[in-house]
Scaffold this motif. Structure first.
Motif, PDB file in Angstrom:
ATOM      1  N   CYS A 188      45.433 -21.293  60.600  1.00 26.84           N
ATOM      2  CA  CYS A 188      45.333 -20.652  59.291  1.00 26.84           C
ATOM      3  C   CYS A 188      46.724 -20.256  58.819  1.00 26.84           C
ATOM      4  O   CYS A 188      47.699 -20.319  59.565  1.00 26.84           O
ATOM      5  CB  CYS A 188      44.430 -19.421  59.351  1.00 26.84           C
ATOM      6  SG  CYS A 188      45.021 -18.123  60.481  1.00 26.84           S
TER       7      CYS A 188
ATOM      8  N   PRO B 136      34.110 -16.486  53.382  1.00 27.54           N
ATOM      9  CA  PRO B 136      33.211 -17.206  54.291  1.00 27.54           C
ATOM     10  C   PRO B 136      31.796 -17.290  53.716  1.00 27.54           C
ATOM     11  O   PRO B 136      31.251 -16.294  53.225  1.00 27.54           O
ATOM     12  CB  PRO B 136      33.249 -16.352  55.563  1.00 27.54           C
ATOM     13  CG  PRO B 136      34.599 -15.720  55.539  1.00 27.54           C
ATOM     14  CD  PRO B 136      34.880 -15.443  54.099  1.00 27.54           C
TER      15      PRO B 136
ATOM     16  N   ASP C 116      39.538 -15.506  54.874  1.00 24.50           N
ATOM     17  CA  ASP C 116      38.942 -14.542  55.798  1.00 24.50           C
ATOM     18  C   ASP C 116      39.925 -13.384  55.916  1.00 24.50           C
ATOM     19  O   ASP C 116      40.927 -13.486  56.636  1.00 24.50           O
ATOM     20  CB  ASP C 116      38.692 -15.201  57.151  1.00 24.50           C
ATOM     21  CG  ASP C 116      37.689 -14.437  58.001  1.00 24.50           C
ATOM     22  OD1 ASP C 116      37.532 -13.226  57.750  1.00 24.50           O
ATOM     23  OD2 ASP C 116      37.073 -15.031  58.898  1.00 24.50           O
TER      24      ASP C 116
ATOM     25  N   TYR D 117      42.334 -20.536  55.417  1.00 24.70           N
ATOM     26  CA  TYR D 117      42.002 -21.669  56.270  1.00 24.70           C
ATOM     27  C   TYR D 117      41.652 -22.907  55.457  1.00 24.70           C
ATOM     28  O   TYR D 117      41.027 -22.790  54.385  1.00 24.70           O
ATOM     29  CB  TYR D 117      40.751 -21.374  57.114  1.00 24.70           C
ATOM     30  CG  TYR D 117      40.890 -20.363  58.206  1.00 24.70           C
ATOM     31  CD1 TYR D 117      41.066 -20.756  59.526  1.00 24.70           C
ATOM     32  CD2 TYR D 117      40.772 -18.998  57.932  1.00 24.70           C
ATOM     33  CE1 TYR D 117      41.153 -19.816  60.552  1.00 24.70           C
ATOM     34  CE2 TYR D 117      40.849 -18.056  58.952  1.00 24.70           C
ATOM     35  CZ  TYR D 117      41.040 -18.476  60.255  1.00 24.70           C
ATOM     36  OH  TYR D 117      41.113 -17.556  61.258  1.00 24.70           O
TER      37      TYR D 117
ATOM     38  N   TRP E 211      38.373 -23.314  59.770  1.00 27.61           N
ATOM     39  CA  TRP E 211      37.579 -22.086  59.820  1.00 27.61           C
ATOM     40  C   TRP E 211      36.266 -22.355  60.549  1.00 27.61           C
ATOM     41  O   TRP E 211      35.811 -21.555  61.370  1.00 27.61           O
ATOM     42  CB  TRP E 211      37.298 -21.581  58.406  1.00 27.61           C
ATOM     43  CG  TRP E 211      36.552 -20.278  58.414  1.00 27.61           C
ATOM     44  CD1 TRP E 211      37.072 -19.014  58.481  1.00 27.61           C
ATOM     45  CD2 TRP E 211      35.125 -20.115  58.386  1.00 27.61           C
ATOM     46  NE1 TRP E 211      36.068 -18.083  58.502  1.00 27.61           N
ATOM     47  CE2 TRP E 211      34.853 -18.724  58.446  1.00 27.61           C
ATOM     48  CE3 TRP E 211      34.047 -21.002  58.321  1.00 27.61           C
ATOM     49  CZ2 TRP E 211      33.558 -18.212  58.426  1.00 27.61           C
ATOM     50  CZ3 TRP E 211      32.765 -20.493  58.311  1.00 27.61           C
ATOM     51  CH2 TRP E 211      32.524 -19.111  58.366  1.00 27.61           C
TER      52      TRP E 211
ATOM     53  N   ASN F  74      35.210 -20.526  64.004  1.00 25.39           N
ATOM     54  CA  ASN F  74      34.009 -19.716  63.990  1.00 25.39           C
ATOM     55  C   ASN F  74      32.977 -20.247  64.978  1.00 25.39           C
ATOM     56  O   ASN F  74      32.348 -19.487  65.731  1.00 25.39           O
ATOM     57  CB  ASN F  74      33.417 -19.696  62.579  1.00 25.39           C
ATOM     58  CG  ASN F  74      32.402 -18.593  62.376  1.00 25.39           C
ATOM     59  OD1 ASN F  74      32.681 -17.431  62.642  1.00 25.39           O
ATOM     60  ND2 ASN F  74      31.214 -18.950  61.918  1.00 25.39           N
TER      61      ASN F  74
END
Length: 602
Positions: free
Chosen positions: A41, A88, A97, A102, A107, A111
């Motif tokens: 990121c 998100p 985020d 990202y 992302w 995650n």
């Protein structure tokens, strides 16, 4: 400064999102550039209120220009209002985020991996504590001085949790510990057979993992009782079932691997995307054991998975509840640092092995590696004066035969590489190759990989060892630089060229305790491997290692790179380069912007 590729993306956004403005387009382009540099990121706080130079290259066709970026809070609002990014859950090409921007896929990888790992951090099926204590006592006899046996603790974690991360430097017994863990899990599961997959990011590392575990099982005479290990070992790509010209694998979240235990070695080399795909393919009821060294270099691709898992863990640190469970099966000697407020589920799954069984307590290699990773520059420099197994030499410009330093180095090369050209069987050739290795920091430089390999070949030809003028010759070591599933050759595999019984040149590859010959004409993308980069050396060990520093500070030179280079050596390490460059390397930490460490601990 923005790269040319990021500039093209900037130009693309300017055409398709006219409602945006220069700061928005530039920030999105910088996020793309960050991903290419290994970050998962872009931290907007690091570029907040800065002037970004878009070019200083006249040949690019654009003049030097500066774009002023607003403060982070304002930049977040502008990105969301433009539609370039969303929070998100939104369907935007970029995900915001908090202050981390990202590319959507990174992302999702981050995650997904965090959720899969946290799911496995909880307690597995409740074991029979008395049976577990008996098995541990059989496999890990108590230490005479009542000190904590961290290998035994690691085995306990594997029995009690669905995830165990074992971090340790060279010689700390990671694979011997895993061999005992395999035996322990099989004893607990008997009479059913345990299905085990051994894997690593490169063919070399995978082969070493399987060989080390086989040797440990044999040396320790472990009761395996039917445990089934898949094809000895394989690369992660091969285990998942890579497809030609496709980023997708045969095994995934909807088509799980048929295994009970997954053991992954050299995790520091595994990038974010690959680790996310690997854990997604592991059945919910299977255990995952990750091995690596948290202080080593991170992957070449995006992310720093091992570093994020072990973030800020400097000693073994468990919650009070989990400590009680460990003591219940461990004999009562265990007294770790605990802190109910700061401990997290992932911390209960991480075990650090610190005792080296390879190096003596006052080993020069061990002390030098420790000083480097601790950032103790003067102490690291002083190690070369204290230990005979460590040597330092000034920087060298190769190609100047009148230079005494180069003349000395040429003499060393003849001693080290000469035997390789005289070997007539693969076993002796690989034994000769594993005794010595030159490592470089960069690919292109006076002491870069390409130049050093060409120079060594020229020296060996001038000295009469290398016969012929083509690229293939007796004794040429090569490294595969891509995955070829048809030939079963993978990135990082080492081959040595030799004349076979019929007089033809063939390239031999070591597979377990056997050797396989492949015609030179069939060898896929590769490069000569008299010398290779420190990155490529991960997963390998050599009796003697020579590290050549670049002539000037390089962006890739860091204390993690120096630590990785030093710890490739088992008996002798020597450094060629300027003192200032060495000191600068120790002072520079390897940094990447990621959010995985935070996600794992939320």
């Amino acid at each position: 400064m923005i790269s040319d590729l990021a500039w093209h993306y900037f130009d693309f956004l300017k055409r398709i999102i006219p409602q945006g403005d220069k700061p928005v387009w530039l920030t999105a382009a910088l996020a793309v550039q960050a991903s290419l540099e290994g970050n998962s990121c872009l931290d907007l706080r690091k570029i907040s209120d800065q002037d970004i130079i878009t070019s200083d290259d006249a040949e690019s066709g654009r003049s030097a220009n500066k774009i002023k970026l607003p403060v982070a809070e304002s930049l977040v609002n502008q990105l969301i209002q433009s539609g370039v990014a969303g929070r998100p859950g939104s369907m935007r090409p970029f995900v915001l985020d908090e202050y981390a921007l990202y590319l959507r896929r990174y992302w999702q990888y981050e995650n997904s991996l965090a959720l899969d790992m946290k799911m496995r951090c909880g307690a597995w099926e409740q074991p029979d504590f008395e049976q577990l204590a008996r098995c541990l006592k059989q496999l890990f006899p108590s230490l005479d001085n009542n000190e904590t046996d961290w290998q035994r603790v690691a085995a306990s974690v594997c029995a009690l949790k669905g995830l165990c991360v074992i971090s340790g430097g060279p010689g700390t017994g990671k694979t011997f510990t895993v061999a005992r863990i395999i035996a322990l899990l099989q004893m607990l599961m008997a009479p059913a057979s345990l299905r085990i997959a051994l894997t690593a990011p490169t063919g070399k590392a995978a082969s070493r993992l399987a060989e080390s575990i086989r040797e440990a099982i044999k040396a320790l005479d472990l009761p395996m009782n039917g445990a089934e290990m898949h094809e000895d070992s394989s690369t992660i790509h091969r285990l998942l079932g890579a497809r030609v010209n496709s980023p997708y694998f045969r095994h995934n979240r909807n088509n799980k691997l048929n295994i009970d235990v997954l053991i992954v070695d050299e995790v520091s080399m595994v990038d974010l995307a690959l680790m996310a795909k690997l854990l997604a393919a592991v059945p919910v009821g299977a255990r995952v054991i990750l091995l690596g060294d948290k202080d080593q270099l991170a992957s070449v691709e995006s992310g720093r998975v091992m570093g994020d898992i072990c973030a800020e863990i400097t000693d073994n640190h468990f919650s009070r509840d989990f400590t009680a469970k460990l003591n219940r099966v461990g004999g009562g000697f265990f007294d770790p640092i605990t802190d109910a407020k700061n401990s997290s589920a992932i911390d209960d799954c991480v075990v650090l092995l610190t005792k080296s069984y390879r190096f003596a307590e006052k080993s020069g290699i061990s002390e030098l590696a420790g000083a480097i990773i601790a950032g103790k520059t003067d102490e690291a420099v002083g190690c070369f004066d204290k230990y005979t197994e460590l040597q330092r030499f000034p920087a060298i410009k190769i190609g100047l035969r009148q230079n005494k330093a180069e003349a000395d180095l040429r003499h060393r090369l003849i001693q080290e590489y000469g035997p390789l050209f005289n070997c007539h069987d693969p076993a002796s050739a690989f034994a000769a190759f594993d005794r010595f290795q030159i490592l470089c920091v960069v690919r292109e430089d006076e002491t870069g990989v390409r130049q050093v390999n060409q120079w060594i070949a020229d020296v060996m030809r001038q000295e009469g060892f290398l016969q012929g003028q083509g690229i293939w010759y007796q004794g040429r070591p090569i490294m595969i630089i891509g995955n070829n599933y048809g030939l079963g050759l993978f990135n990082g595999d080492i081959g040595i060229t030799m004349v076979d019984d019929s007089g033809r040149l063939q390239v031999y590859f070591k597979q377990g305790d056997k050797f396989r010959a492949i015609s030179c004409a069939r060898i896929p993308a590769h490069e000569t491997a008299f010398a290779f980069t420190v990155h490529k050396s991960q997963g390998s060990e050599f009796n003697r290692v020579m590290l050549m520093l670049p002539g000037r500070q390089s962006p890739v030179l860091s204390r993690e790179l120096l630590y990785t280079a030093v710890t490739r050596a088992k008996r002798h390490f020597e450094l060629w380069g300027d003192d200032d460059i060495f000191r600068l390397g120790i002072e520079k930490r390897f940094e990447r912007s990621t959010g995985l460490a935070k996600r794992l601990r939320n």
